[in-house]
Design an enzyme around this catalytic site. Structure first.
Site, PDB file in Angstrom:
ATOM      1  N   PRO A   2       0.801  -1.210   0.000  1.00 35.83           N
ATOM      2  CA  PRO A   2       0.000   0.000   0.000  1.00 35.83           C
ATOM      3  C   PRO A   2       0.830   1.254   0.000  1.00 35.83           C
ATOM      4  O   PRO A   2       1.609   1.506   0.922  1.00 35.83           O
ATOM      5  CB  PRO A   2      -0.810  -0.119   1.289  1.00 35.83           C
ATOM      6  N   GLU A   3       0.646   2.057  -1.008  1.00 29.14           N
ATOM      7  CA  GLU A   3       1.163   3.417  -1.029  1.00 29.14           C
ATOM      8  C   GLU A   3      -0.036   4.341  -0.782  1.00 29.14           C
ATOM      9  O   GLU A   3      -1.124   3.868  -0.476  1.00 29.14           O
ATOM     10  CB  GLU A   3       1.838   3.698  -2.380  1.00 29.14           C
ATOM     11  N   HIS A  93      -3.126 -15.407   9.752  1.00 30.25           N
ATOM     12  CA  HIS A  93      -2.636 -14.025   9.736  1.00 30.25           C
ATOM     13  C   HIS A  93      -3.703 -12.977  10.035  1.00 30.25           C
ATOM     14  O   HIS A  93      -3.491 -11.804   9.774  1.00 30.25           O
ATOM     15  CB  HIS A  93      -1.947 -13.694   8.407  1.00 30.25           C
ATOM     16  N   ARG A 112       2.909 -10.790   6.277  1.00 30.32           N
ATOM     17  CA  ARG A 112       4.331 -10.528   6.530  1.00 30.32           C
ATOM     18  C   ARG A 112       4.573  -9.761   7.820  1.00 30.32           C
ATOM     19  O   ARG A 112       5.712  -9.626   8.255  1.00 30.32           O
ATOM     20  CB  ARG A 112       4.940  -9.784   5.325  1.00 30.32           C
TER      21      ARG A 112
END
Length: 283
Positions: A2-3, A93, A112
């Site tokens: 995500p930017e 997760h 991650r």
DNA sequence: CCGCGGGCCTGAGAGC
DNA sequence: TGCTCTCAGGCCCGCG
């Protein structure tokens, strides 16, 4: 992942889906993300109402009543999903479950674990060690060549590295740095400081780059961001912007600029892949 | 302070 | 099919 455009897409989706979210309780399902969770996080969030979903750079700011704000960073693989009803069997997760008063559940998932969550006093945000030092907001009304020039002044790193530096411009990541430099016809290798000012005025390249950054980010927001592999908005929607990429991920393909017959190349800067058209990004 | 390279994690995809 | 290797949108930290 995500930017800025992806984070803004998440923010808008949350705002639309959870206009009056009250957290009945919050359940942490692992020790932490990038850092261990604050010990009292579940307790402090229980019963709180989220009054406003805001964003600064790549950070989501969930303002609550009680004068506290949850700062969330999605790292590379963080996603929020809104589920109807209770989540009885969380998926792999799923690190944080926000059980809402209306029975729905907001889930934060992050394979991650490069993301982060921190609950702070809202009045402490301006002096926060990370939030307080972010550079100018590139989609703000007043972001222009003069603001960008001031950020770049004296910088000896490449312009690509400068765009990735969140202290100089907040929210630009690898994809949109490559795309903005291509749109402005600027080589990613040029020293950032050389674009700043000449005789007190932003250089022509700087005057192309500032609007290029803004335009690329706004177009990406309008497309719901870029889904490469795993990005999705909280309502499950994928981002459509990759179909507009002109250089990112297009190594060996033809430049998409009208009238340019260059071939996109990829090379490494600061350990990140830079995509460039050597033909129309020469200096 | 600045710039760079390594590290942190997991999963997907390529190549054998 | 299965193994190994490389790479990925992020940022932090230590080094020179």
């Amino acid at each position: 992942m995500p930017e800025l455009p992806e984070v803004e897409t998440v923010r808008r989706s949350l705002e639309q889906q959870l206009p009056e979210a009250i957290l009945r309780r919050v359940q942490l399902r692992s020790r932490g993300l990038r850092w261990p969770f604050q010990k009292d996080l579940e307790h402090r969030l229980a019963g709180a109402a989220i009054t406003c979903f805001a964003r600064r750079g790549k950070y989501l700011l969930l303002h609550g009543d009680r004068a506290e704000t949850l700062i969330v960073h999605l790292g590379m693989t963080g996603t929020f999903t809104v589920y109807d009803g209770a989540v009885k069997r969380p998926a792999a997760h799923d690190h944080v479950l926000f059980v809402l008063a209306d029975g729905r559940t907001l889930v934060y998932n992050d394979p991650r674990r490069f993301g982060s969550m921190e609950l702070v006093r809202t009045d402490a945000l301006p002096s926060h060690p990370v939030i307080g030092r972010l550079g100018p907001e590139p989609v703000a009304e007043d972001f222009d060549a003069a603001v960008l020039a001031e950020s770049l002044r004296g910088r000896r790193c490449s312009i690509k590295a400068a765009l990735l530096n969140q202290h100089l411009v907040a929210g630009v990541g690898n994809i949109y740095a490559c795309e903005a430099l291509h749109r402005a016809r600027i080589s990613p290798r040029v020293p950032a400081g050389s674009l700043a000012t000449r005789t007190g005025r932003p250089t022509p390249r700087c005057r192309r780059l500032a609007p290029a950054i803004k335009s690329i980010l706004e177009r990406a927001i309008a497309a719901g961001g870029s889904t490469l592999r795993d990005f999705a908005a909280p309502d499950g929607a994928a981002g459509a912007y990759p179909s507009s990429f002109r250089v990112y991920g297009r190594d060996g393909l033809r430049c998409r600029r009208n009238g340019c017959d260059g071939v996109i190349r990829v090379f490494t800067q600061q350990g990140r892949s830079t995509f460039v058209c050597p033909r129309c990004q020469r200096s």
